[in-house]
Design a protein around this motif. Structure first.
Motif, short mmCIF file in Angstrom:
data_model
loop_
_atom_site.label_atom_id
_atom_site.label_comp_id
_atom_site.label_asym_id
_atom_site.label_seq_id
_atom_site.Cartn_x
_atom_site.Cartn_y
_atom_site.Cartn_z
N ALA A 6 24.59 -30.32 -60.40
CA ALA A 6 24.81 -29.42 -61.53
C ALA A 6 26.12 -28.66 -61.38
CB ALA A 6 23.64 -28.44 -61.67
N SER A 7 26.78 -28.41 -62.50
CA SER A 7 28.03 -27.63 -62.52
C SER A 7 27.79 -26.19 -62.90
CB SER A 7 29.00 -28.24 -63.53
OG SER A 7 29.37 -29.53 -63.16
N GLY A 8 26.57 -25.87 -63.32
CA GLY A 8 26.27 -24.51 -63.73
C GLY A 8 24.79 -24.21 -63.62
N PHE A 9 24.48 -22.92 -63.56
CA PHE A 9 23.10 -22.46 -63.47
C PHE A 9 23.00 -21.15 -64.23
CE2 PHE A 9 19.29 -20.59 -61.80
CZ PHE A 9 18.48 -21.66 -61.42
N LEU A 10 22.22 -21.14 -65.30
CA LEU A 10 22.03 -19.94 -66.11
C LEU A 10 20.55 -19.66 -66.29
CD1 LEU A 10 24.55 -20.54 -69.05
CD2 LEU A 10 24.84 -18.98 -67.12
N VAL A 11 20.22 -18.38 -66.46
CA VAL A 11 18.85 -18.02 -66.82
C VAL A 11 18.77 -17.87 -68.33
CG1 VAL A 11 18.21 -17.01 -64.60
CG2 VAL A 11 19.34 -15.60 -66.30
N LYS A 12 17.57 -18.09 -68.86
CA LYS A 12 17.41 -18.10 -70.31
C LYS A 12 17.58 -16.74 -70.97
CE LYS A 12 14.79 -22.34 -70.74
NZ LYS A 12 13.48 -22.96 -70.99
N PRO A 22 23.75 -15.14 -75.82
CA PRO A 22 24.21 -16.36 -76.50
C PRO A 22 25.69 -16.66 -76.28
CG PRO A 22 22.73 -15.15 -77.93
CD PRO A 22 22.97 -14.28 -76.72
N VAL A 23 26.53 -15.65 -76.32
CA VAL A 23 27.97 -15.86 -76.12
C VAL A 23 28.25 -16.43 -74.73
CG1 VAL A 23 28.52 -13.51 -75.34
CG2 VAL A 23 30.25 -14.85 -76.51
N GLU A 24 27.44 -16.06 -73.74
CA GLU A 24 27.61 -16.58 -72.38
C GLU A 24 27.18 -18.04 -72.27
OE1 GLU A 24 29.29 -15.22 -69.84
OE2 GLU A 24 29.79 -13.71 -71.33
N LEU A 25 26.18 -18.43 -73.03
CA LEU A 25 25.77 -19.84 -73.04
C LEU A 25 26.89 -20.69 -73.63
CD1 LEU A 25 23.45 -21.93 -72.57
CD2 LEU A 25 22.93 -21.62 -74.99
N ILE A 26 27.47 -20.23 -74.72
CA ILE A 26 28.59 -20.95 -75.35
C ILE A 26 29.76 -21.02 -74.37
CG2 ILE A 26 30.29 -20.84 -77.21
CD1 ILE A 26 28.00 -19.46 -78.88
N ARG A 27 30.05 -19.92 -73.73
CA ARG A 27 31.13 -19.88 -72.74
C ARG A 27 30.86 -20.87 -71.61
NH1 ARG A 27 31.38 -16.91 -68.15
NH2 ARG A 27 33.42 -16.75 -67.20
N ALA A 28 29.61 -20.94 -71.15
CA ALA A 28 29.25 -21.85 -70.07
C ALA A 28 29.50 -23.30 -70.46
CB ALA A 28 27.78 -21.65 -69.68
N VAL A 29 29.16 -23.65 -71.68
CA VAL A 29 29.41 -25.02 -72.16
C VAL A 29 30.90 -25.33 -72.09
CG1 VAL A 29 29.37 -26.51 -74.20
CG2 VAL A 29 27.33 -25.19 -73.58
N ARG A 30 31.71 -24.41 -72.55
CA ARG A 30 33.17 -24.63 -72.54
C ARG A 30 33.72 -24.67 -71.12
NH1 ARG A 30 33.48 -20.60 -77.46
NH2 ARG A 30 33.48 -22.11 -79.18
N VAL A 31 33.23 -23.80 -70.26
CA VAL A 31 33.72 -23.73 -68.87
C VAL A 31 33.42 -25.03 -68.13
CG1 VAL A 31 33.27 -22.63 -66.63
CG2 VAL A 31 33.73 -21.22 -68.65
N VAL A 32 32.18 -25.50 -68.19
CA VAL A 32 31.85 -26.72 -67.45
C VAL A 32 32.46 -27.96 -68.10
CG1 VAL A 32 29.80 -25.74 -66.37
CG2 VAL A 32 29.57 -27.10 -68.44
N ALA A 33 32.61 -27.96 -69.41
CA ALA A 33 33.27 -29.09 -70.08
C ALA A 33 34.72 -29.20 -69.62
CB ALA A 33 33.21 -28.92 -71.59
N ALA A 34 35.34 -28.08 -69.28
CA ALA A 34 36.72 -28.07 -68.79
C ALA A 34 36.81 -28.46 -67.31
CB ALA A 34 37.33 -26.69 -69.01
N GLY A 35 35.66 -28.69 -66.67
CA GLY A 35 35.66 -29.13 -65.28
C GLY A 35 35.41 -28.04 -64.27
N ASP A 36 35.16 -26.82 -64.74
CA ASP A 36 34.89 -25.72 -63.82
C ASP A 36 33.38 -25.56 -63.63
OD1 ASP A 36 37.57 -25.02 -63.36
OD2 ASP A 36 37.64 -23.90 -65.23
N ALA A 37 32.99 -24.64 -62.76
CA ALA A 37 31.58 -24.38 -62.48
C ALA A 37 31.25 -22.95 -62.86
CB ALA A 37 31.29 -24.60 -60.99
N LEU A 38 29.97 -22.68 -63.08
CA LEU A 38 29.56 -21.36 -63.52
C LEU A 38 28.13 -21.07 -63.06
CD1 LEU A 38 30.47 -19.58 -66.60
CD2 LEU A 38 28.03 -19.98 -66.40
N LEU A 39 27.91 -19.88 -62.54
CA LEU A 39 26.57 -19.43 -62.15
C LEU A 39 26.26 -18.15 -62.90
CD1 LEU A 39 26.82 -19.85 -58.27
CD2 LEU A 39 25.72 -21.41 -59.88
N SER A 40 24.99 -17.91 -63.18
CA SER A 40 24.60 -16.67 -63.83
C SER A 40 24.98 -15.49 -62.93
CB SER A 40 23.10 -16.64 -64.13
OG SER A 40 22.36 -16.51 -62.94
N PRO A 41 25.24 -14.33 -63.52
CA PRO A 41 25.68 -13.17 -62.72
C PRO A 41 24.74 -12.82 -61.57
CG PRO A 41 26.03 -12.74 -65.04
CD PRO A 41 25.26 -14.04 -64.95
N GLY A 42 23.44 -12.89 -61.78
CA GLY A 42 22.49 -12.56 -60.71
C GLY A 42 22.59 -13.51 -59.54
#
Length: 180
Positions: free
Chosen positions: A100-106, A110-130
């Motif tokens: 996985a390239s990212g891990f978010l909690v539900k 919403p703006v962070e979910l959209i951001r996550a899609v863009r971030v991982v699509a660009a090849g980067d990784a993302l984890l939820s703040p916690g």
């Protein structure tokens, strides 16, 4: 256009994610799945840029499905973001090991979910703040809990360096390219 597949056993969650993402000019939901086995078929057929993957699904959970998707060379460009109710360290570690390239909690905004899609699509990784906070605390020695080395081996040397700097309170300057 960023092509997305949404995998969740709850139809309402899938519909909500679809509505949210399809409202964006640069994102298109190209498929949905309710089970682990089903998502593998949809991903192989649609070859999306990003998969939003629930963990707890019938007929093969999301972690298993992530592992399976990672075995197909033709899907090497597909990035997976695990989106779950359960912010459990074991799930985070398994998700990263599975590819996985990212891990978010539900409960993510919403703006962070959209951001996550863009971030991982660009090849980067993302984890939820916690998750990030706990990982940084462990990495910086702020916790007596031992982190599985395989979690840190899944990230690059530069990413480990950045984690260490952030854990020490350093701020990174964004390049002109990444600020657009």
């Amino acid at each position: 256009m960023i092509r997305v597949v949404v995998a969740d056993d709850q139809q309402l969650i899938r519909a909500g994610f679809r509505s949210l993402l399809d409202a964006e000019d640069d994102i298109e939901v190209v498929g949905e799945a309710a089970t682990g086995t089903e998502v593998i078929g949809v991903v192989r057929r649609e070859r999306p840029d990003v998969v939003l993957m629930d963990i707890r699904m019938p007929d093969g959970d999301g972690l298993w499905a992530t592992e399976q998707i990672a075995t197909f060379p033709e899907l090497a460009a597909t990035r997976i973001v695990v989106v779950t109710t359960f912010e459990v360290d074991e799930y985070v570690a398994r998700a990263i090991r599975a590819g996985a390239s990212g891990f978010l909690v539900k409960d993510t905004e919403p703006v962070e979910l959209i951001r996550a899609v863009r971030v991982v699509a660009a090849g980067d990784a993302l984890l939820s703040p916690g998750v990030t906070k706990r990982l940084l605390a462990r990495f910086a020695g702020g916790s007596s809990v031992v982190i599985d080395d395989s979690v840190l081996s899944a990230i690059t040397t530069r990413e480990r360096e950045v984690l260490g700097l952030v854990g020490q309170g350093s701020r990174m300057q964004r390049s002109a390219k990444s600020s657009s």
